[in-house]
Each structure stands twice: as structure tokens, then as C-alpha cells.
Design a protein around this motif. Structure first.
Motif, mmCIF file in Angstrom:
data_model
loop_
_atom_site.group_PDB
_atom_site.id
_atom_site.type_symbol
_atom_site.label_atom_id
_atom_site.label_comp_id
_atom_site.label_asym_id
_atom_site.label_seq_id
_atom_site.Cartn_x
_atom_site.Cartn_y
_atom_site.Cartn_z
ATOM 1 N N LEU A 53 0.832 -1.200 0.000
ATOM 2 C CA LEU A 53 0.000 0.000 0.000
ATOM 3 C C LEU A 53 0.869 1.254 0.000
ATOM 4 C CD1 LEU A 53 -2.727 1.500 0.310
ATOM 5 C CD2 LEU A 53 -2.439 1.233 2.775
ATOM 6 N N PHE A 54 1.821 1.326 0.920
ATOM 7 C CA PHE A 54 2.649 2.520 1.023
ATOM 8 C C PHE A 54 3.591 2.660 -0.170
ATOM 9 C CE2 PHE A 54 1.189 2.252 5.379
ATOM 10 C CZ PHE A 54 0.855 3.573 5.605
ATOM 11 N N HIS A 55 4.089 1.554 -0.661
ATOM 12 C CA HIS A 55 4.938 1.595 -1.853
ATOM 13 C C HIS A 55 4.144 2.149 -3.043
ATOM 14 C CE1 HIS A 55 8.024 0.505 -4.736
ATOM 15 N NE2 HIS A 55 7.081 -0.064 -5.459
ATOM 16 N N THR A 56 2.940 1.664 -3.226
ATOM 17 C CA THR A 56 2.092 2.117 -4.324
ATOM 18 C C THR A 56 1.735 3.593 -4.171
ATOM 19 O OG1 THR A 56 1.187 -0.105 -4.536
ATOM 20 C CG2 THR A 56 -0.060 1.659 -5.569
ATOM 21 N N LEU A 57 1.416 4.018 -2.943
ATOM 22 C CA LEU A 57 1.115 5.427 -2.704
ATOM 23 C C LEU A 57 2.327 6.305 -3.035
ATOM 24 C CD1 LEU A 57 -0.927 5.300 0.620
ATOM 25 C CD2 LEU A 57 -1.758 5.991 -1.635
ATOM 26 N N HIS A 58 3.498 5.856 -2.640
ATOM 27 C CA HIS A 58 4.720 6.603 -2.927
ATOM 28 C C HIS A 58 4.949 6.699 -4.436
ATOM 29 C CE1 HIS A 58 8.661 8.294 -2.291
ATOM 30 N NE2 HIS A 58 9.147 7.403 -3.124
ATOM 31 N N GLN A 59 4.784 5.589 -5.130
ATOM 32 C CA GLN A 59 4.971 5.571 -6.581
ATOM 33 C C GLN A 59 3.944 6.484 -7.261
ATOM 34 O OE1 GLN A 59 8.070 4.355 -6.450
ATOM 35 N NE2 GLN A 59 7.606 3.574 -8.475
ATOM 36 N N LEU A 60 2.710 6.434 -6.807
ATOM 37 C CA LEU A 60 1.666 7.288 -7.362
ATOM 38 C C LEU A 60 1.995 8.758 -7.129
ATOM 39 C CD1 LEU A 60 -1.079 7.649 -8.731
ATOM 40 C CD2 LEU A 60 -2.139 7.340 -6.478
ATOM 41 N N SER A 61 2.438 9.079 -5.945
ATOM 42 C CA SER A 61 2.806 10.450 -5.624
ATOM 43 C C SER A 61 3.923 10.944 -6.541
ATOM 44 C CB SER A 61 3.242 10.540 -4.158
ATOM 45 O OG SER A 61 3.719 11.825 -3.873
ATOM 46 N N ARG A 62 4.931 10.116 -6.757
ATOM 47 C CA ARG A 62 6.043 10.492 -7.647
ATOM 48 C C ARG A 62 5.554 10.679 -9.077
ATOM 49 N NH1 ARG A 62 11.283 11.051 -6.010
ATOM 50 N NH2 ARG A 62 11.782 10.388 -8.101
ATOM 51 N N LEU A 63 4.689 9.793 -9.538
ATOM 52 C CA LEU A 63 4.152 9.898 -10.886
ATOM 53 C C LEU A 63 3.355 11.189 -11.057
ATOM 54 C CD1 LEU A 63 3.481 8.715 -13.716
ATOM 55 C CD2 LEU A 63 1.498 7.633 -12.643
ATOM 56 N N LEU A 64 2.494 11.490 -10.096
ATOM 57 C CA LEU A 64 1.692 12.706 -10.167
ATOM 58 C C LEU A 64 2.579 13.954 -10.151
ATOM 59 C CD1 LEU A 64 -1.235 11.737 -7.756
ATOM 60 C CD2 LEU A 64 -1.199 11.651 -10.255
ATOM 61 N N THR A 65 3.601 13.943 -9.319
ATOM 62 C CA THR A 65 4.541 15.062 -9.264
ATOM 63 C C THR A 65 5.254 15.235 -10.599
ATOM 64 O OG1 THR A 65 4.867 14.792 -6.884
ATOM 65 C CG2 THR A 65 6.590 15.971 -8.079
ATOM 66 N N ASN A 66 5.709 14.130 -11.185
ATOM 67 C CA ASN A 66 6.394 14.201 -12.479
ATOM 68 C C ASN A 66 5.479 14.736 -13.576
ATOM 69 O OD1 ASN A 66 8.804 13.295 -11.413
ATOM 70 N ND2 ASN A 66 8.447 11.170 -11.972
ATOM 71 N N LYS A 67 4.235 14.268 -13.618
ATOM 72 C CA LYS A 67 3.280 14.746 -14.623
ATOM 73 C C LYS A 67 3.028 16.249 -14.455
ATOM 74 C CE LYS A 67 2.050 10.894 -16.745
ATOM 75 N NZ LYS A 67 2.368 10.674 -18.143
ATOM 76 N N LEU A 68 2.878 16.679 -13.224
ATOM 77 C CA LEU A 68 2.647 18.096 -12.966
ATOM 78 C C LEU A 68 3.875 18.920 -13.346
ATOM 79 C CD1 LEU A 68 0.630 20.165 -11.984
ATOM 80 C CD2 LEU A 68 1.418 19.737 -9.654
ATOM 81 N N ASN A 69 5.062 18.434 -13.004
ATOM 82 C CA ASN A 69 6.286 19.141 -13.376
ATOM 83 C C ASN A 69 6.407 19.298 -14.890
ATOM 84 O OD1 ASN A 69 7.310 19.710 -10.829
ATOM 85 N ND2 ASN A 69 8.458 17.804 -10.703
ATOM 86 N N GLU A 70 6.085 18.250 -15.633
ATOM 87 C CA GLU A 70 6.136 18.319 -17.104
ATOM 88 C C GLU A 70 5.215 19.407 -17.637
ATOM 89 O OE1 GLU A 70 5.237 14.525 -18.909
ATOM 90 O OE2 GLU A 70 6.704 13.499 -17.637
ATOM 91 N N ALA A 71 4.025 19.494 -17.069
ATOM 92 C CA ALA A 71 3.041 20.464 -17.543
ATOM 93 C C ALA A 71 3.398 21.897 -17.136
ATOM 94 C CB ALA A 71 1.657 20.106 -17.018
ATOM 95 N N LEU A 72 3.977 22.063 -15.949
ATOM 96 C CA LEU A 72 4.289 23.401 -15.448
ATOM 97 C C LEU A 72 5.616 23.954 -15.964
ATOM 98 C CD1 LEU A 72 3.149 23.055 -11.727
ATOM 99 C CD2 LEU A 72 2.051 24.422 -13.508
ATOM 100 N N LYS A 73 6.497 23.073 -16.395
ATOM 101 C CA LYS A 73 7.830 23.501 -16.829
ATOM 102 C C LYS A 73 7.796 24.608 -17.882
ATOM 103 C CE LYS A 73 12.349 21.734 -18.092
ATOM 104 N NZ LYS A 73 13.139 20.547 -18.426
ATOM 105 N N PRO A 74 6.949 24.510 -18.927
ATOM 106 C CA PRO A 74 6.899 25.599 -19.905
ATOM 107 C C PRO A 74 6.462 26.947 -19.318
ATOM 108 C CG PRO A 74 5.810 23.649 -20.772
ATOM 109 C CD PRO A 74 6.103 23.381 -19.333
ATOM 110 N N LEU A 75 5.809 26.901 -18.155
ATOM 111 C CA LEU A 75 5.365 28.126 -17.488
ATOM 112 C C LEU A 75 6.403 28.629 -16.483
ATOM 113 C CD1 LEU A 75 1.666 27.093 -16.786
ATOM 114 C CD2 LEU A 75 2.576 28.355 -18.739
#
Length: 137
Positions: free
Chosen positions: A6-28
Motif C-alpha cells: 500500500l505505502f509503496h504504491t502510494l509513494h509511486q503514485l505520488s512520484r508519478l503525479l509530481t512528475n506529470k505536474l512538473n512536465e506540464a508546469l515547466k513551460p510556465l
């Protein structure tokens, strides 16, 4: 043991969401840590660095770096508090003007990630997260 998975999956999900957000915000010119501060200040108003750290569960050194970057970008300012050591962090007019553009990008990322996740499941997940946070805090 399910707790580890559970915690491993939550951590992985958190990292994935952060990476997706970083990709989208980087041009800004933003990263997710900066967005978290901007969003919090927009939602809660002027806060001290300590209050930001406590609310976002971030240690002081990375918060200091994030605030310094946002000051250099012209998106936040630090205003002296009652005590000389205390500084309140506030959004600048420039950040307030840019906010609708940023939130639009963040909402697009969020919607893209939730496309195949039923609304009832989203609501249940939010309830579970809020309940769990209240128990932990």
C-alpha cells in the motif's frame, strides 16, 4: 504484507503525479513545489514560512529555496511580521494575474489523469484520504 505494498504504491503514485505536474508546469517556469506554495497562499492567504512548512509537510531548507526562487521570479514577496524574525509570504500582483493560467494547466493535467477513473471512485478516494489524514494528524 499489504501495508508495505500500500505505502509503496502510494509513494509511486505520488512520484508519478509530481512528475506529470512538473512536465506540464515547466513551460510556465514553475515546478510542483512552487505550485504547492502558490496554491496554498492563494487558498489560505498570507502565511509565515513555518506555517507553509507545517501545512505542506516540507522541511525548512527546501521551503526556503522554493520561496527564494518564487521571490526571484516575482511571484511572492516576504513581508515583515510583528517579530523581526517572522516574515509573512504573500502572492504578488503578478502571481495573482498569472494564477488563472497556472490553474488551467494544473486542471488539464488532473482531468487527464482522471479520465478513466469514475467520479464515484474519486469521491470515495477523497473521503478516505481526508479521513486518514485526520487520524494521522
Amino acid at each position: 504484507m499489504i501495508s508495505h505494498e500500500l505505502f509503496h504504491t502510494l509513494h509511486q503514485l505520488s512520484r508519478l503525479l509530481t512528475n506529470k505536474l512538473n512536465e506540464a508546469l515547466k513551460p510556465l517556469g514553475l515546478y510542483s513545489a512552487q505550485w504547492a506554495v502558490i496554491f496554498t497562499l492563494k487558498k489560505r492567504g498570507s502565511l509565515t514560512q513555518t506555517e507553509l512548512c507545517d501545512y505542506l509537510f516540507v522541511e525548512a531548507p527546501p521551503m526556503t529555496r522554493t520561496i527564494q526562487r518564487l521571490v526571484k521570479q516575482g511571484y511572492v514577496k516576504q513581508v515583515p511580521g510583528k517579530d523581526k524574525r517572522e516574515k509573512h509570504v504573500q502572492l504578488t500582483d503578478e502571481a495573482i494575474n498569472e494564477y488563472p493560467r497556472w490553474v488551467r494547466v494544473v486542471n488539464e493535467v488532473n482531468q487527464g489523469l482522471l479520465n478513466n477513473f469514475p467520479e464515484a471512485s474519486q469521491e470515495e478516494l477523497l473521503k478516505l484520504q481526508n479521513s486518514w489524514l485526520q487520524q494521522i494528524l
